[in-house]
Write a protein that holds these residues in place. Structure first.
Motif, PDB file in Angstrom:
ATOM      1  N   CYS A 134       0.777  -1.116  -0.023  1.00 48.13           N
ATOM      2  CA  CYS A 134      -0.119   0.127  -0.118  1.00 48.13           C
ATOM      3  C   CYS A 134       0.828   1.245  -0.064  1.00 48.13           C
TER       4      CYS A 134
ATOM      5  N   THR B 169      -4.378   4.070   5.461  1.00 42.52           N
ATOM      6  CA  THR B 169      -4.710   2.566   5.597  1.00 42.52           C
ATOM      7  C   THR B 169      -5.963   2.472   4.781  1.00 42.52           C
ATOM      8  N   THR B 170      -5.746   1.381   3.844  1.00 40.61           N
ATOM      9  CA  THR B 170      -6.774   1.112   2.917  1.00 40.61           C
ATOM     10  C   THR B 170      -7.256  -0.441   2.971  1.00 40.61           C
ATOM     11  N   GLN B 171      -8.724  -0.319   2.631  1.00 38.24           N
ATOM     12  CA  GLN B 171      -9.481  -1.635   2.923  1.00 38.24           C
ATOM     13  C   GLN B 171      -9.406  -2.319   1.362  1.00 38.24           C
ATOM     14  N   TYR B 172      -8.865  -3.314   1.005  1.00 40.04           N
ATOM     15  CA  TYR B 172      -8.783  -4.038  -0.347  1.00 40.04           C
ATOM     16  C   TYR B 172      -9.759  -5.269  -0.307  1.00 40.04           C
ATOM     17  N   THR B 173      -9.966  -5.541  -1.824  1.00 40.00           N
ATOM     18  CA  THR B 173     -10.441  -6.984  -1.878  1.00 40.00           C
ATOM     19  C   THR B 173      -9.632  -7.580  -2.978  1.00 40.00           C
TER      20      THR B 173
ATOM     21  N   THR C  92      -9.881 -10.170   1.842  1.00 38.76           N
ATOM     22  CA  THR C  92     -10.377  -8.724   1.910  1.00 38.76           C
ATOM     23  C   THR C  92      -9.009  -8.229   2.973  1.00 38.76           C
TER      24      THR C  92
ATOM     25  N   ARG D 223      -6.944  -5.467   5.175  1.00 41.16           N
ATOM     26  CA  ARG D 223      -6.702  -4.106   5.241  1.00 41.16           C
ATOM     27  C   ARG D 223      -5.332  -3.670   5.497  1.00 41.16           C
TER      28      ARG D 223
ATOM     29  N   ARG E  30      -2.105  -0.860   6.032  1.00 40.53           N
ATOM     30  CA  ARG E  30      -1.490   0.212   6.434  1.00 40.53           C
ATOM     31  C   ARG E  30      -0.708   0.981   5.229  1.00 40.53           C
TER      32      ARG E  30
ATOM     33  N   TRP F  92       1.119  -6.802   2.489  1.00 41.93           N
ATOM     34  CA  TRP F  92       0.159  -7.957   2.890  1.00 41.93           C
ATOM     35  C   TRP F  92       0.651  -9.140   1.837  1.00 41.93           C
TER      36      TRP F  92
ATOM     37  N   ARG G 117     -10.298  -1.628  -4.458  1.00 44.43           N
ATOM     38  CA  ARG G 117     -10.198  -0.704  -3.359  1.00 44.43           C
ATOM     39  C   ARG G 117     -11.615  -0.595  -2.984  1.00 44.43           C
ATOM     40  N   GLU G 118     -11.780  -0.315  -1.489  1.00 47.36           N
ATOM     41  CA  GLU G 118     -13.212  -0.311  -0.996  1.00 47.36           C
ATOM     42  C   GLU G 118     -14.026   0.725  -2.033  1.00 47.36           C
TER      43      GLU G 118
END
Length: 266
Positions: free
Chosen positions: A203, A208-212, A226, A228, A230, A235, A253-254
């Motif tokens: 990232c 901080t970003t929420q991904y799928t 999924t 998350r 920073r 990840w 991304r979310e």
């Protein structure tokens, strides 16, 4: 008879038009090289020298050095400005920039000529027979400043170009993006139905970003994660996928409805 003050700017604009035409028509070989060199190294700086210092008597070496220096400085600043404004830097855009700088400077040169008294007509000072004319032995502050003005202007252009470049580079470092990768986790045994792969996400979104992460092949295989993550963090996950066929990993991304990143592994 008064001199034709518009003559030389007109000749300069004519040469600029021919060079620009050669670039626009995409001539090949020596004509294209000559036209490009004129529009980048000669014409803009020469016109700027004439426009900025119409009354200065410069040697050919001084005028040539100023022409090259001012041309490069003007195009560097103009190129940075076009890039910052989102313009595409291409052969045509560089030609347009060179032509624009030359035309504006030639216009300033012409207008300043019109406002100056005719300096081509002068009367020699008369000296009594036998007298020796006095020669100035010291350089006045005004003359010294005029002689240093071209150098100071060139230094100013280069300094401003450097500052703008540094600022642009600093902003480029802050661009938000995300890295997605898929690599084999190790060798695959002959005849195996599955293989392990490593899915990685790095990232750089500045928060901080929420991904799928969706993984699939050309058949019925599907998997989803999924994470998350920073900012500036990594990840990774190891997962089993079919041993044959092309595996596709898609990153969302979310709030995204289309893949933000997509990678493939055969």
């Amino acid at each position: 008879m008064a001199p034709n003050r518009a003559g030389t700017p007109a000749v300069l604009l004519a040469i600029t038009s021919v060079a620009a035409l050669a670039v626009v028509l995409q001539f090949d070989g020596p004509p294209a090289v000559v036209a490009g060199l004129l529009l980048t190294l000669v014409l803009p700086g020469y016109a700027m020298t004439r426009g900025l210092f119409p009354g200065r008597s410069l040697s050919p070496i001084e005028r040539g050095t100023l022409a090259v220096t001012l041309s490069l400085a003007a195009l560097a600043l103009g190129g940075i400005g076009m890039f910052a404004g989102g313009a595409r830097l291409s052969r045509l855009s560089w030609a347009e920039l060179g032509v624009g700088v030359t035309v504006v400077s030639a216009l300033v040169w012409y207008l300043r000529q019109r406002t100056r008294p005719d300096s081509n007509w002068s009367t020699a000072d008369t000296v009594e027979q036998g007298a020796v004319p006095l020669r100035a032995t010291t350089l006045s502050t005004r003359k010294a400043a005029l002689r240093l003005a071209p150098l100071a202007l060139a230094v100013l252009f280069v300094t401003v170009a450097g500052v703008v470049s540094w600022h642009s580079a600093s902003r480029a470092d802050a661009v938000a993006f995300t890295e997605l990768s898929i690599v084999p986790a190790g060798p695959v045994e002959e005849g195996a139905a599955q293989r392990d792969v490593v899915i990685g996400v790095i990232c750089h979104e500045q928060h901080t970003t929420q991904y799928t992460v969706k993984i699939h092949d050309n058949g019925s295989f599907r998997a989803s994660f999924t994470p998350r993550v920073r900012n500036e963090a990594t990840w990774a996950v190891t997962t089993a996928v079919p041993a044959t066929g092309t595996i596709t990993a898609e990153l969302y991304r979310e709030g995204d409805t289309t893949p933000y990143r997509s990678v493939h592994l055969s």
